[in-house]
Design a protein around this motif. Structure first.
Motif, PDB file in Angstrom:
ATOM      1  N   GLU A  85       0.832  -1.208   0.000  1.00 28.75           N
ATOM      2  CA  GLU A  85       0.000   0.000   0.000  1.00 28.75           C
ATOM      3  C   GLU A  85       0.867   1.258   0.000  1.00 28.75           C
ATOM      4  OE1 GLU A  85      -3.716   1.774  -0.002  1.00 28.75           O
ATOM      5  OE2 GLU A  85      -3.730  -0.255   0.846  1.00 28.75           O
ATOM      6  N   VAL A  86       1.882   1.281   0.841  1.00 28.23           N
ATOM      7  CA  VAL A  86       2.745   2.454   0.965  1.00 28.23           C
ATOM      8  C   VAL A  86       3.527   2.706  -0.318  1.00 28.23           C
ATOM      9  CG1 VAL A  86       4.792   3.357   2.173  1.00 28.23           C
ATOM     10  CG2 VAL A  86       2.916   2.359   3.478  1.00 28.23           C
ATOM     11  N   THR A  87       3.893   1.647  -1.017  1.00 28.42           N
ATOM     12  CA  THR A  87       4.662   1.794  -2.255  1.00 28.42           C
ATOM     13  C   THR A  87       3.773   1.923  -3.494  1.00 28.42           C
ATOM     14  OG1 THR A  87       4.888  -0.626  -2.376  1.00 28.42           O
ATOM     15  CG2 THR A  87       6.698   0.591  -1.379  1.00 28.42           C
ATOM     16  N   GLY A  88       2.461   2.021  -3.305  1.00 25.23           N
ATOM     17  CA  GLY A  88       1.563   2.268  -4.420  1.00 25.23           C
ATOM     18  C   GLY A  88       1.203   1.066  -5.254  1.00 25.23           C
ATOM     19  N   ILE A 170       9.421   1.990  10.276  1.00 17.83           N
ATOM     20  CA  ILE A 170      10.507   2.575   9.491  1.00 17.83           C
ATOM     21  C   ILE A 170      11.335   1.485   8.812  1.00 17.83           C
ATOM     22  CG2 ILE A 170      12.661   3.882   9.639  1.00 17.83           C
ATOM     23  CD1 ILE A 170      11.312   5.545  11.864  1.00 17.83           C
ATOM     24  N   GLU A 171      11.670   0.416   9.563  1.00 14.72           N
ATOM     25  CA  GLU A 171      12.529  -0.650   9.031  1.00 14.72           C
ATOM     26  C   GLU A 171      11.826  -1.486   7.969  1.00 14.72           C
ATOM     27  OE1 GLU A 171      15.953  -2.456  11.687  1.00 14.72           O
ATOM     28  OE2 GLU A 171      14.051  -2.617  12.751  1.00 14.72           O
ATOM     29  N   GLU A 172      10.550  -1.813   8.206  1.00 11.46           N
ATOM     30  CA  GLU A 172       9.878  -2.807   7.368  1.00 11.46           C
ATOM     31  C   GLU A 172       8.851  -2.241   6.397  1.00 11.46           C
ATOM     32  OE1 GLU A 172      10.310  -6.088   6.936  1.00 11.46           O
ATOM     33  OE2 GLU A 172      12.073  -5.942   8.204  1.00 11.46           O
ATOM     34  N   ILE A 173       8.317  -1.074   6.675  1.00  9.22           N
ATOM     35  CA  ILE A 173       7.197  -0.584   5.860  1.00  9.22           C
ATOM     36  C   ILE A 173       7.587   0.627   5.027  1.00  9.22           C
ATOM     37  CG2 ILE A 173       4.876   0.414   5.965  1.00  9.22           C
ATOM     38  CD1 ILE A 173       4.365  -1.407   8.390  1.00  9.22           C
ATOM     39  N   HIS A 174       7.951   1.737   5.674  1.00  7.33           N
ATOM     40  CA  HIS A 174       8.231   2.957   4.916  1.00  7.33           C
ATOM     41  C   HIS A 174       9.624   2.935   4.297  1.00  7.33           C
ATOM     42  CE1 HIS A 174       6.342   6.883   4.130  1.00  7.33           C
ATOM     43  NE2 HIS A 174       7.569   7.304   3.960  1.00  7.33           N
ATOM     44  N   LYS A 175      10.604   2.437   5.067  1.00  7.98           N
ATOM     45  CA  LYS A 175      11.997   2.264   4.623  1.00  7.98           C
ATOM     46  C   LYS A 175      12.680   3.582   4.260  1.00  7.98           C
ATOM     47  CE  LYS A 175      11.303  -2.477   3.006  1.00  7.98           C
ATOM     48  NZ  LYS A 175      11.984  -3.144   4.079  1.00  7.98           N
ATOM     49  N   ASN A 176      12.108   4.696   4.659  1.00  5.24           N
ATOM     50  CA  ASN A 176      12.743   6.005   4.542  1.00  5.24           C
ATOM     51  C   ASN A 176      12.545   6.739   5.860  1.00  5.24           C
ATOM     52  OD1 ASN A 176      13.745   6.231   1.770  1.00  5.24           O
ATOM     53  ND2 ASN A 176      11.601   6.032   1.186  1.00  5.24           N
ATOM     54  N   VAL A 177      13.565   7.479   6.291  1.00  7.29           N
ATOM     55  CA  VAL A 177      13.503   8.160   7.577  1.00  7.29           C
ATOM     56  C   VAL A 177      13.454   9.665   7.354  1.00  7.29           C
ATOM     57  CG1 VAL A 177      14.606   8.488   9.820  1.00  7.29           C
ATOM     58  CG2 VAL A 177      14.872   6.319   8.611  1.00  7.29           C
ATOM     59  N   HIS A 479      10.152  15.574  -3.515  1.00  4.23           N
ATOM     60  CA  HIS A 479       9.119  14.624  -3.931  1.00  4.23           C
ATOM     61  C   HIS A 479       9.627  13.895  -5.167  1.00  4.23           C
ATOM     62  CE1 HIS A 479       5.459  16.718  -1.846  1.00  4.23           C
ATOM     63  NE2 HIS A 479       6.437  16.416  -1.011  1.00  4.23           N
ATOM     64  N   ILE A 480       9.483  12.572  -5.145  1.00  2.27           N
ATOM     65  CA  ILE A 480      10.055  11.753  -6.213  1.00  2.27           C
ATOM     66  C   ILE A 480       9.217  10.491  -6.362  1.00  2.27           C
ATOM     67  CG2 ILE A 480      11.644  10.638  -4.582  1.00  2.27           C
ATOM     68  CD1 ILE A 480      13.690  10.451  -6.839  1.00  2.27           C
ATOM     69  N   THR A 481       9.115   9.971  -7.574  1.00  2.58           N
ATOM     70  CA  THR A 481       8.394   8.706  -7.759  1.00  2.58           C
ATOM     71  C   THR A 481       9.198   7.565  -7.168  1.00  2.58           C
ATOM     72  OG1 THR A 481       9.348   8.485  -9.973  1.00  2.58           O
ATOM     73  CG2 THR A 481       7.148   9.439  -9.817  1.00  2.58           C
ATOM     74  N   LYS A 482       8.484   6.552  -6.704  1.00  2.00           N
ATOM     75  CA  LYS A 482       9.129   5.458  -5.977  1.00  2.00           C
ATOM     76  C   LYS A 482      10.187   4.748  -6.818  1.00  2.00           C
ATOM     77  CE  LYS A 482       9.467   2.683  -2.398  1.00  2.00           C
ATOM     78  NZ  LYS A 482       9.862   3.157  -1.068  1.00  2.00           N
ATOM     79  N   ASP A 483       9.938   4.586  -8.120  1.00  2.86           N
ATOM     80  CA  ASP A 483      10.883   3.834  -8.936  1.00  2.86           C
ATOM     81  C   ASP A 483      12.163   4.609  -9.209  1.00  2.86           C
ATOM     82  OD1 ASP A 483       9.580   5.630 -10.555  1.00  2.86           O
ATOM     83  OD2 ASP A 483       9.601   4.337 -12.331  1.00  2.86           O
ATOM     84  N   GLU A 484      12.142   5.939  -9.007  1.00  2.00           N
ATOM     85  CA  GLU A 484      13.342   6.751  -9.215  1.00  2.00           C
ATOM     86  C   GLU A 484      14.127   6.951  -7.922  1.00  2.00           C
ATOM     87  OE1 GLU A 484      14.431   7.821 -12.043  1.00  2.00           O
ATOM     88  OE2 GLU A 484      12.722   7.485 -13.378  1.00  2.00           O
ATOM     89  N   ALA A 485      13.526   6.578  -6.790  1.00  2.00           N
ATOM     90  CA  ALA A 485      14.120   6.907  -5.493  1.00  2.00           C
ATOM     91  C   ALA A 485      15.464   6.230  -5.275  1.00  2.00           C
ATOM     92  CB  ALA A 485      13.152   6.533  -4.376  1.00  2.00           C
TER      93      ALA A 485
END
Length: 493
Positions: A85-88, A170-177, A479-485
């Motif tokens: 869900e978080v990664t779209g 943070i570790e398992e779901i969002h993975k960005n701090v 702000h950036i798309t997930k695949d470019e992050a």
């Protein structure tokens, strides 16, 4: 600053809703354990209870399957669904998932299946966050924050562990701090914990006696325990794959698939009831009851197999708590072997964290979670040593972390492809050695789908322009798309 305050307020709302829903779910699961004990004692009083039990398990098996049939994203622990869900990758209806997850998990628990409440609680919290986002009409980026902070609140209310809830999210779901993420997650987790403690009290989840310090001469054995737990954790992940393969070969309709687990539950009600349910009470029983080495080994194998048969059946339920219980059994077994159970309490506690680390590969979450669940802080060094060796051993043996494997399994099963258009928010602080220092924004090749939203400098927000010069200690909001992050982070750090 206003945006951070807004997220803090939203996090409080999410914490309240996630706390209330989590408490309702926790009460329902507690009631299911009473039902298990009722049948467990009843079958020794009258043979009619065996017939009643068989009929009851068939009914709750169909009911738990029906819940998943109506809402497929309510199956399993729910943690892979939240990550997707978080990664779209998926877009669920939060109100629908909340309803079917609560009752699906309740019916599965009534059947005595070896499942935990923490995974469902995390998904329930995340869906509470999404529901708040929808009601407040937040954008997709803020919605991701609220889903993540809802997951933090879910783990907090399940285990009275707010800090572990934040770390896990943070570790398992969002993975960005980012500071905004931490603030919103922490506010939600703390509020949910306050509500939980108001209902359930301040006692630790696991009650252990005072623990004496482990002699430093025993640290060698702690390292050996970590290696052993890394091996057993890898074994667990391999058996999980075998169980999924077994169910796939059976090719049963979802309405009948849980009946396999319910049949195993029926057999265990009659022969080995100690492994039924999540196993919470078993952890403390290990500390006060003297079990032989062979019995502990058999107990671990049956508990592990039954837990995985229950989980891979597809019903709603988690693996977190059963993993901790299996780790506790291994800790008791290890103590029995090396010191005749002299230090059994501390080895049980250490092994819970080490085994969880080996399976999930989240050492910080594992360490903090055990601290919060036991409310004891006197064994940090042996705990850290064990978790590090377990983490290293499991990584060397090459199996994937369990939730990463489950996420891939979900995407493969649902044939989900990521379109790469979901935005995420990054915060990047510029240090003095960064190659961006003293460069104009227009002169930097930022890559595709990258938008510099704002620059925080000396406590003030600057609206970025092409001519804006980047200075040391600037904090860039991107702000950036997930695949470019990933490519962006590799390029700019």
């Amino acid at each position: 600053m206003l945006e951070e305050s807004s997220l803090l307020f939203d996090g409080l709302l999410v914490g309240i809703l996630a706390g209330i829903i989590g408490i309702i779910y926790r009460i329902m699961i507690t009631y299911s354990e009473r039902v298990i004990h009722f049948f467990e004692s009843g079958i020794y009083q009258s043979s009619f209870y065996i017939l009643y039990l068989a009929m009851f398990l068939i009914v709750v098996g169909f009911l738990s399957a029906f819940m998943v049939k109506k809402e497929p994203y309510s199956s399993g622990s729910g943690i892979p669904q939240v990550a997707a869900e978080v990664t779209g990758r998926i877009n669920t209806n939060p109100f629908k998932v909340l309803f079917y997850k609560i009752f699906g998990g309740f019916f599965a628990a009534l059947g005595g299946l070896s499942l935990g409440r923490e995974g469902p609680s995390i998904q329930l919290g995340a869906m509470s966050g999404k529901a708040i986002s929808k009601l407040l009409r937040r954008d997709s980026i803020k919605e991701n924050y609220l889903v993540t902070c809802g997951a933090s609140a879910g783990l907090s209310v399940a285990f009275n562990a707010p800090i572990a809830g934040v770390m896990f999210s943070i570790e398992e779901i969002h993975k960005n701090v980012s500071k905004k993420l931490i603030v919103s997650c922490f506010s939600a987790a703390v509020v949910a914990d306050i509500i939980s403690q108001y209902i359930f009290g301040f006692d630790a989840i696991f009650q252990f006696p005072d623990i004496k310090n482990l002699e430093i001469t025993n640290y060698f054995w702690v390292a050996i325990l970590g290696v052993c737990l890394g091996i057993f954790g890898t074994f667990y992940n391999i058996i999980m794959k075998i169980c999924f393969s077994f169910y796939n070969k059976l090719n049963l309709n979802m309405l009948f698939r849980p009946q396999v687990a319910m049949f195993c539950s029926f057999i265990l009600f009659l022969s080995f009831p100690i492994v039924l349910g999540s196993g919470h009470s078993l952890v403390e029983k290990l500390n006060y009851t003297s079990y032989g080495i062979l019995f502990l080994l058999v107990l671990y194998l049956i508990k592990m197999l039954f837990s995985l048969i229950s989980f891979t059946s597809g019903v709603a339920g988690g693996i977190f708590l059963p993993i901790l219980v299996q780790g506790a059994i291994l800790g008791a077994l290890f103590s029995n072997v090396i010191d005749n159970s002299t230090n059994i309490t501390i080895y049980i506690i250490i092994a819970m964290a080490g085994y969880l680390t080996a399976v999930v590969r989240s050492p910080l979450t594992s360490i903090i979670l055990i601290f919060e669940m036991t409310q004891k802080l006197s064994y940090f060094l042996p705990l850290a040593i064990c978790c590090l060796f377990a983490y290293y051993t499991a990584n060397m043996l090459g199996t994937k972390p369990v939730y990463e494997y489950l996420l891939e399994n979900l995407l493969k099963k649902e044939k989900i492809k990521f379109d790469g258009e979901t935005e995420i928010e990054l915060e990047m602080t510029i240090d003095v050695e960064n190659k961006l220092v003293n460069k104009k924004i227009m002169d930097v090749d930022w890559g595709n789908n990258v938008f510099i939203v704002s620059i925080e400098r000396n406590g003030k927000n600057i609206i970025p322009k092409g001519s804006t010069v980047i200075k040391p200690k600037d904090k860039l909001i991107i702000h950036i798309t997930k695949d470019e992050a990933d490519a962006f982070l590799e390029k700019f750090g």
